[in-house]
Write an enzyme that holds these catalytic residues in place. Sequence first.
Site, PDB file in Angstrom:
ATOM      1  N   TYR A 159       0.856  -1.186   0.000  1.00 21.98           N
ATOM      2  CA  TYR A 159       0.000   0.000   0.000  1.00 21.98           C
ATOM      3  C   TYR A 159       0.890   1.233   0.000  1.00 21.98           C
ATOM      4  O   TYR A 159       1.840   1.315   0.782  1.00 21.98           O
ATOM      5  CB  TYR A 159      -0.891  -0.004   1.237  1.00 21.98           C
ATOM      6  CG  TYR A 159      -1.771   1.218   1.373  1.00 21.98           C
ATOM      7  CD1 TYR A 159      -2.806   1.463   0.463  1.00 21.98           C
ATOM      8  CD2 TYR A 159      -1.582   2.131   2.410  1.00 21.98           C
ATOM      9  CE1 TYR A 159      -3.624   2.580   0.592  1.00 21.98           C
ATOM     10  CE2 TYR A 159      -2.405   3.241   2.548  1.00 21.98           C
ATOM     11  CZ  TYR A 159      -3.419   3.462   1.630  1.00 21.98           C
ATOM     12  OH  TYR A 159      -4.225   4.568   1.777  1.00 21.98           O
ATOM     13  N   ASP A 187       9.352   2.869  -0.270  1.00 22.80           N
ATOM     14  CA  ASP A 187       8.324   3.537   0.536  1.00 22.80           C
ATOM     15  C   ASP A 187       8.558   3.173   2.004  1.00 22.80           C
ATOM     16  O   ASP A 187       8.296   2.042   2.427  1.00 22.80           O
ATOM     17  CB  ASP A 187       6.937   3.108   0.056  1.00 22.80           C
ATOM     18  CG  ASP A 187       5.811   3.801   0.824  1.00 22.80           C
ATOM     19  OD1 ASP A 187       6.098   4.493   1.823  1.00 22.80           O
ATOM     20  OD2 ASP A 187       4.644   3.636   0.418  1.00 22.80           O
ATOM     21  N   LYS A 222       4.226   9.153   8.848  1.00 21.72           N
ATOM     22  CA  LYS A 222       3.956   8.580  10.166  1.00 21.72           C
ATOM     23  C   LYS A 222       4.903   9.090  11.270  1.00 21.72           C
ATOM     24  O   LYS A 222       4.690  10.185  11.753  1.00 21.72           O
ATOM     25  CB  LYS A 222       3.899   7.056  10.054  1.00 21.72           C
ATOM     26  CG  LYS A 222       2.735   6.648   9.105  1.00 21.72           C
ATOM     27  CD  LYS A 222       2.313   5.212   9.140  1.00 21.72           C
ATOM     28  CE  LYS A 222       0.996   4.986   8.412  1.00 21.72           C
ATOM     29  NZ  LYS A 222       1.073   4.472   7.058  1.00 21.72           N
TER      30      LYS A 222
HETATM   31  C1  PLP Z   1       0.426   4.863   5.732  1.00 20.82           C
HETATM   32  C2  PLP Z   1       1.160   4.587   4.475  1.00 20.82           C
HETATM   33  C3  PLP Z   1       1.077   5.430   3.355  1.00 20.82           C
HETATM   34  C4  PLP Z   1       0.089   6.560   3.271  1.00 20.82           C
HETATM   35  O1  PLP Z   1       0.314   7.554   4.219  1.00 20.82           O
HETATM   36  P1  PLP Z   1      -0.910   8.538   4.610  1.00 20.82           P
HETATM   37  O2  PLP Z   1      -0.270   9.543   5.500  1.00 20.82           O
HETATM   38  O3  PLP Z   1      -1.947   7.691   5.255  1.00 20.82           O
HETATM   39  O4  PLP Z   1      -1.390   9.138   3.327  1.00 20.82           O
HETATM   40  C5  PLP Z   1       1.916   5.181   2.279  1.00 20.82           C
HETATM   41  N1  PLP Z   1       2.763   4.151   2.286  1.00 20.82           N
HETATM   42  C6  PLP Z   1       2.862   3.301   3.339  1.00 20.82           C
HETATM   43  C7  PLP Z   1       3.841   2.191   3.282  1.00 20.82           C
HETATM   44  C8  PLP Z   1       2.048   3.480   4.445  1.00 20.82           C
HETATM   45  O5  PLP Z   1       2.106   2.593   5.459  1.00 20.82           O
END
Ligand code: PLP
Length: 441
Positions: free
Chosen positions: A146, A241, A273
Amino acid sequence: MGGVSTERSAALFDRARRVSPGGVNSPVRAFKAVGGTPRFMEQGEGAWLTDVDGNRYVDFVGSWGPMLLGHAHPAVIDAVQQAVSRGTSFGTPAEPEVRLAEAIVDRTSAEEVRLVSSGTEATMSALRLARGFTGRDRVVKFAGCYHGHVDALLAEAGSGIVTLGIPGTPGVPAHVTADTIVLPYNDVAAVEAAFAEYGQDIACIITEAAPGNMGLVPPLPGFNAALSRIAHEHGALLISDEVMTGFRAARSGHWELDGKVEGWAPDLVTFGKVMGGGFPAAAFGGRREIMEQLAPAGPVYQAGTLSGNPVATTAGLTTLELATPELYENLLATSHEVRRLVSDALTAAGVTHQIQAAGTMFSVMWGVEDAVTDFAGAQRQDTAAFAAFFTSMLDQGVYLPPSAFETWFVSAAHDEEALSTLAAALPTAAAAAARAVDGRP
Ligand SMILES: *Cc1c(COP(=O)(O)O)cnc(C)c1O
């Protein structure tokens, strides 16, 4: 137990559903996978959350990762209060954003970063930059990873091994995912095959540094290095990511556990995060040569009214400053202890499971005999066993991610009291999971 009142949460949820879709502002909060009433939280302190009915929970969600130090850490609250009193947004450059960027560059592979407000914005912008830099359109992603709700990345695999992506949700036009190639995770041969066919058109591979959004599925040894090698052989970039893993799996992120040891770095990397300390702040960064293509230094456009916001960057900076190597040692020890307690309880109750980890992050794979290495494996989980376990834990004051496809998070504030609350709740919850496996109520 038995006396858990959810009256006020239920009333708020009714009101919420009248004015917002599904009653929530992000889908997984609605408890659809586990049933029951989502708890409306009123206060967080250290490892604990208190809901509007006065129920207390040990929190293993940590706002889905950001709360590395625990809730309402006094130093973060103090720094934020001081920042707020100086004004909440200027729309000009300011010192906290420079210091946060320096802190990120200092401990990660990125040479330069651009600050944004969400992880979604970070991956969306990194993707645009990779396409702008290479002059190519195609992108490789992995099923089960994701990257936020970026249109081009909300794609599912077609029927063949190397096929064009199909939209994963209504609202994403087929032409937007037509340039997205979706491959099985941990499958180097599939990546080689995709590049053999489309190599000259592929701008980048984007991958979670260690996937935590299909439950935790660590990269097999050498997988991320192979992605870097294959991308470079074809003039493409690797985007790692680290929105979830950054400053969480380990101090520099998951890269500390592979690339930094093996001597390679992603071309672009995304963070979010933890680096926002509980506020909306995220970033993408990477090699200087690529980052300098970004406006105003270069031609690839990207902007944001609240990007680098002084309050958010102050929260993030204070969090990173407190995130010392010792903190991560303790976090890892806590994580090991939680994993041991959970695994022992499930084993004692006869519940088949795997606990999978990357650094301090981990998740439980329910009802599977062998290690899960991809999304197809993660989907074979016994979600009924998890739902029964989750509900029992919730009733006993332990707040877990409300889905079997989510990572558990511990914080530096998870102490003896938090762990003993967990330990006391486990036997009953494990027994409930065992009954669900057998199909009994
Ligand atoms: C949480 C997450 C996102 C998206 O971040 P948001 O601040 O919710 O838009 C993208 N990549 C990874 C791996 C994530 O865990």
